[in-house]
Design an enzyme around this catalytic site. Structure first.
Site, PDB file in Angstrom:
ATOM      1  CE1 TYR A 119      -3.094  -2.940  -0.091  1.00 45.51           C
ATOM      2  CE2 TYR A 119      -4.219  -1.951   1.766  1.00 45.51           C
ATOM      3  CZ  TYR A 119      -4.163  -2.919   0.767  1.00 45.51           C
ATOM      4  OH  TYR A 119      -5.176  -3.836   0.656  1.00 45.51           O
ATOM      5  CE  LYS A 166       1.256 -18.143   0.505  1.00 44.10           C
ATOM      6  NZ  LYS A 166       0.329 -19.285   0.640  1.00 44.10           N
ATOM      7  CG  ASP A 199      -2.659 -19.731   2.118  1.00 42.54           C
ATOM      8  OD1 ASP A 199      -2.042 -19.646   3.203  1.00 42.54           O
ATOM      9  OD2 ASP A 199      -2.188 -20.317   1.125  1.00 42.54           O
ATOM     10  CG  ASP A 223      -7.782  -3.762   3.150  1.00 43.49           C
ATOM     11  OD1 ASP A 223      -8.893  -3.628   3.686  1.00 43.49           O
ATOM     12  OD2 ASP A 223      -7.474  -3.232   2.066  1.00 43.49           O
ATOM     13  CG  ASP A 227     -13.478  -5.926   4.061  1.00 40.77           C
ATOM     14  OD1 ASP A 227     -13.024  -5.135   4.915  1.00 40.77           O
ATOM     15  OD2 ASP A 227     -14.044  -5.542   3.024  1.00 40.77           O
TER      16      ASP A 227
HETATM   17 MG    MG Z   1     -10.774  -2.619   3.265  1.00 37.25          MG
END
Ligand code: MG
Ligand code: NAI
Length: 359
Positions: A119, A166, A199, A223, A227
């Site tokens: 990001y 990861k 994962d 992020d 969700d």
């Molecule tokens: Mg988001």
């Protein structure tokens, strides 16, 4: 307390209007300033985060941020204002709690590193136009400080920390994150620490969320995982988050600008109102003798009221109880299966808070 509200785009202004009314009702001495950011601000000013907004955010005791609509294609000059704000104010810890009111065994927090990873937006297209490259930034310093936040939180909770990465594929970048996180966690002897690849962590968050207490991870994984996590608390319409640094605090719903429902008065305001609860909880319990000299005039740690009924802690608890009542009994907006409007839900919240004050 002085609050900077950045409503943003889409449903941002609708849900922030609700949050503002609730905070003003609970803490009438609060002062507010509203500032622009997002896509509409970009159309007007050529920047998604005007200087005046950044200045207002810096000057406030806390920031309430709605949501912004960031385009998914390259627009010259446009940068996501929330990503910019997190970096400019060094809001390095993104705290995203999930709890299912009717299933108390589901209660965990995603602690997401907020300033680096993919990001940072260092992307480029090669000359051939067919190859895109993104740089992923991971530093020891950021990995250590986010893990410290997660460990402190786990200590106050059930004492369990899960480090998510990861590192089997991204051996260098996630390797550094993993190594730094494990080293910090080892300093907290009373914590139970484990690690998961992202994962399989996603599967567990979906399938067996009760196994988690605190998860710590890098920016993009956090992020996505948060969700997924919010399914358990009733969806995006209920998920709130805090962005914390050493000197500033910004609270925002996890959801975005939701252009599909904007302007219809059907957005669920409870995620935004939950941000007000997180704000009050972050400000709670600080006594004047605990404040360092250089903190006296900074609102990041504000002195709490001596009167327990007017304390941030008490107002936060009152608001949590009201949120809980409305989440269970309604009125519910369409995302929760009802047909109430944003305004109906807000009025119901205000009525419960008013009854609490009258007692
Ligand atoms: Mg988001
Ligand atoms: P979104 O979170 O805006 O919407 C996803 C789905 O959830 C939509 O169907 C929407 O109607 C529903 N939803 C979201 N919040 C709701 C609420 N409070 N009440 C009822 N339903 C709600 O995500 P999406 O559609 O991927 O992105 C839309 C825009 O928002 C994009 O431009 C994106 O860049 C931006 N966005 C901004 C964020 C931020 O400001 N922090 C975070 C995520 C997306």
């Amino acid at each position: 307390m002085h609050i900077c509200i950045i409503p943003g785009d889409g449903i941002g202004p609708e849900v922030m209007g609700a949050a503002r009314r609730v905070l003003a009702a609970l803490a009438p001495e609060t002062t507010f300033v509203e500032a622009e950011a997002g896509w509409e601000a970009f159309q007007r000013h050529g920047t998604a985060l005007p200087e005046a907004t950044l200045a207002a955010a810096r000057a406030a005791d806390a920031i309430l941020f709605g949501a912004v609509a960031s385009p998914s294609h390259v627009v010259p000059g446009y940068r996501s204002p929330i990503v910019q704000l997190r970096r400019a104010l060094d809001l390095y810890a993104n705290i995203r709690p999930t709890f299912a009111i009717q299933r108390p065994e589901i209660d965990f927090v995603v602690v997401r590193e907020n300033t680096e990873d993919l990001y940072v937006g260092r992307e480029r297209l090669e000359d051939d136009g067919d190859t895109a490259i993104a740089e992923r930034l991971i530093t020891r310093r950021a990995s250590e400080r986010i893990t410290r936040v997660a460990c402190e939180l786990a200590q106050q909770r059930r004492g369990k920390l899960t480090i998510v990465h990861k590192a089997n594929v991204l051996r260098v970048s996630d390797g550094l994150f993993r190594q730094s996180a494990l080293a910090v966690a080892a300093q907290y002897a009373e914590l139970v620490v484990d690690e998961l690849l992202v994962d399989v962590a996603a599967m567990h968050v979906a399938q067996s969320p009760q196994r988690f207490d605190v998860l710590v991870t890098t920016n993009m994984f956090g992020d996505i995982l948060s969700d997924i996590a919010c399914i358990h608390s009733g969806g995006l319409g209920l998920a709130s988050s805090a962005n914390l640094g050493e000197t500033h605090a910004l609270f925002e719903p996890v959801h975005g600008a939701a252009p599909d429902i904007a302007g219809k008065d059907v957005a669920n305001p409870l995620a935004a109102i939950g941000c007000v609860a997180m704000l009050l909880e972050q400000k709670s319990g600080v006594r004047s003798q605990e404040l360092e000299d250089d903190e006296q005039d900074s609102g990041f740690r504000i002195q709490d009221s001596e009167d327990p009924t007017r304390s941030f802690a008490n107002m936060g608890a009152q608001l949590r109880a009201a949120l809980c009542a409305v989440t269970i009994h309604g009125p519910h907006t369409p995302d929760l299966g009802g047909n109430a409007t944003t305004n109906d839900v807000t009025e119901a919240m205000l009525a419960i808070l008013q009854r609490g004050n009258d007692r």
